[in-house]
Motif scaffolding. Sequence first.
Motif, PDB file in Angstrom:
ATOM      1  N   HIS A 183      11.483   6.405   0.042  1.00  0.00           N
ATOM      2  CA  HIS A 183      12.686   6.520  -0.791  1.00  0.00           C
ATOM      3  C   HIS A 183      12.795   5.338  -1.749  1.00  0.00           C
ATOM      4  O   HIS A 183      13.148   5.506  -2.926  1.00  0.00           O
ATOM      5  N   GLU A 184      12.480   4.153  -1.264  1.00  0.00           N
ATOM      6  CA  GLU A 184      12.573   2.940  -2.078  1.00  0.00           C
ATOM      7  C   GLU A 184      11.634   3.021  -3.285  1.00  0.00           C
ATOM      8  O   GLU A 184      12.006   2.661  -4.412  1.00  0.00           O
ATOM      9  N   ILE A 185      10.426   3.505  -3.046  1.00  0.00           N
ATOM     10  CA  ILE A 185       9.456   3.642  -4.135  1.00  0.00           C
ATOM     11  C   ILE A 185       9.939   4.680  -5.150  1.00  0.00           C
ATOM     12  O   ILE A 185       9.822   4.485  -6.367  1.00  0.00           O
TER      13      ILE A 185
ATOM     14  N   HIS B 120       0.860  -1.184   0.000  1.00  0.00           N
ATOM     15  CA  HIS B 120       0.000   0.000   0.000  1.00  0.00           C
ATOM     16  C   HIS B 120       0.901   1.241   0.000  1.00  0.00           C
ATOM     17  O   HIS B 120       1.158   1.828   1.070  1.00  0.00           O
ATOM     18  N   PRO B 121       1.405   1.642  -1.158  1.00  0.00           N
ATOM     19  CA  PRO B 121       2.412   2.713  -1.232  1.00  0.00           C
ATOM     20  C   PRO B 121       1.964   4.059  -0.668  1.00  0.00           C
ATOM     21  O   PRO B 121       2.801   4.923  -0.400  1.00  0.00           O
ATOM     22  N   TRP B 122       0.696   4.254  -0.489  1.00  0.00           N
ATOM     23  CA  TRP B 122       0.165   5.490   0.085  1.00  0.00           C
ATOM     24  C   TRP B 122       0.293   5.521   1.606  1.00  0.00           C
ATOM     25  O   TRP B 122       0.139   6.588   2.230  1.00  0.00           O
ATOM     26  N   LEU B 123       0.549   4.369   2.209  1.00  0.00           N
ATOM     27  CA  LEU B 123       0.522   4.263   3.664  1.00  0.00           C
ATOM     28  C   LEU B 123       1.563   5.127   4.377  1.00  0.00           C
ATOM     29  O   LEU B 123       1.232   5.757   5.392  1.00  0.00           O
ATOM     30  N   PRO B 124       2.824   5.194   3.919  1.00  0.00           N
ATOM     31  CA  PRO B 124       3.783   6.042   4.641  1.00  0.00           C
ATOM     32  C   PRO B 124       3.302   7.472   4.816  1.00  0.00           C
ATOM     33  O   PRO B 124       3.407   8.050   5.911  1.00  0.00           O
TER      34      PRO B 124
ATOM     35  N   THR C  90      19.955  -5.430  -3.540  1.00  0.00           N
ATOM     36  CA  THR C  90      18.514  -5.507  -3.726  1.00  0.00           C
ATOM     37  C   THR C  90      17.847  -4.583  -2.707  1.00  0.00           C
ATOM     38  O   THR C  90      18.428  -4.281  -1.644  1.00  0.00           O
ATOM     39  N   PRO C  91      16.646  -4.095  -2.997  1.00  0.00           N
ATOM     40  CA  PRO C  91      15.951  -3.245  -2.024  1.00  0.00           C
ATOM     41  C   PRO C  91      15.804  -3.923  -0.664  1.00  0.00           C
ATOM     42  O   PRO C  91      15.959  -3.273   0.377  1.00  0.00           O
TER      43      PRO C  91
END
Length: 256
Positions: free
Chosen positions: A174-176, A119-123, A221-222
């Motif tokens: 940052h990862e995204i 859920h990339p919006w979560l942060p 890798t991430p």
Amino acid sequence: MTRQDGADANGTDPQKLWLSPGNRGRGRKPAFTREAITAAAVSVADAEGLEAVTMRRVASEVGAGVMSLYSYAPDKETLLELMVDHVSGELPTAEPLTGDWRTDLKAIGHLQRALMLRHPWLPAALYARRSLGPHALAFLERALAALRPSGLDGAAKLEVFAQLTGFTATHVTHEIAQAAAARAPERAAAEARYLAAVAADGHHPELAEALSTPGSGRLLTPEATFTRFLNRLIDGLDTDTDTATATETGTGTRTD
């Protein structure tokens, strides 16, 4: 800012939101559930980001009128609270702990990262959250239990969990962004050329030395990158210093 009735400046009363959920008034049975509306909002955010989540859009997704949604979530801020707790329900809380608090805390960090990547919006949403719903509380309870062998007092445990969550949210953001940049290789090449030129200009000797260190340019890798940073964070926690500081300032918990 909190009003005397328990609501914040936006009118959200955490006790009413979490302890008295739903429309329990008499009359016709509600056509929708709060869970269904929240799940629809999460689906929109997963696919298109938080900006796409509006009361009108969510109403459209569930086939309701916009005004009917306000009995479930009076505003977008409340809907966001519901969304965060909804996805927090994906975090496991029943598995036994190892008893090694550093190992268990690292596992918690990896669980948080996986959830945020789903859920990339979560942060971003976590920074706007004002209260903890039942699922978030269950995971906090697990984290506090994991920290029990550390000897930290209650306040320090809460601080460590907040630090871990903040670190993970920042890293995932940052990862995204890095993943998006990798999809534009010409930009990454331009950035590499720029850094090489800066390192060679003679005005940044520390950067030049860092970039010349063997292995400084290797790609991890991430997952490996996150693990390395997470280990540094948790292995570097000094419980003795925290306990001593708490004792000196009078905020520690007596054990005698």
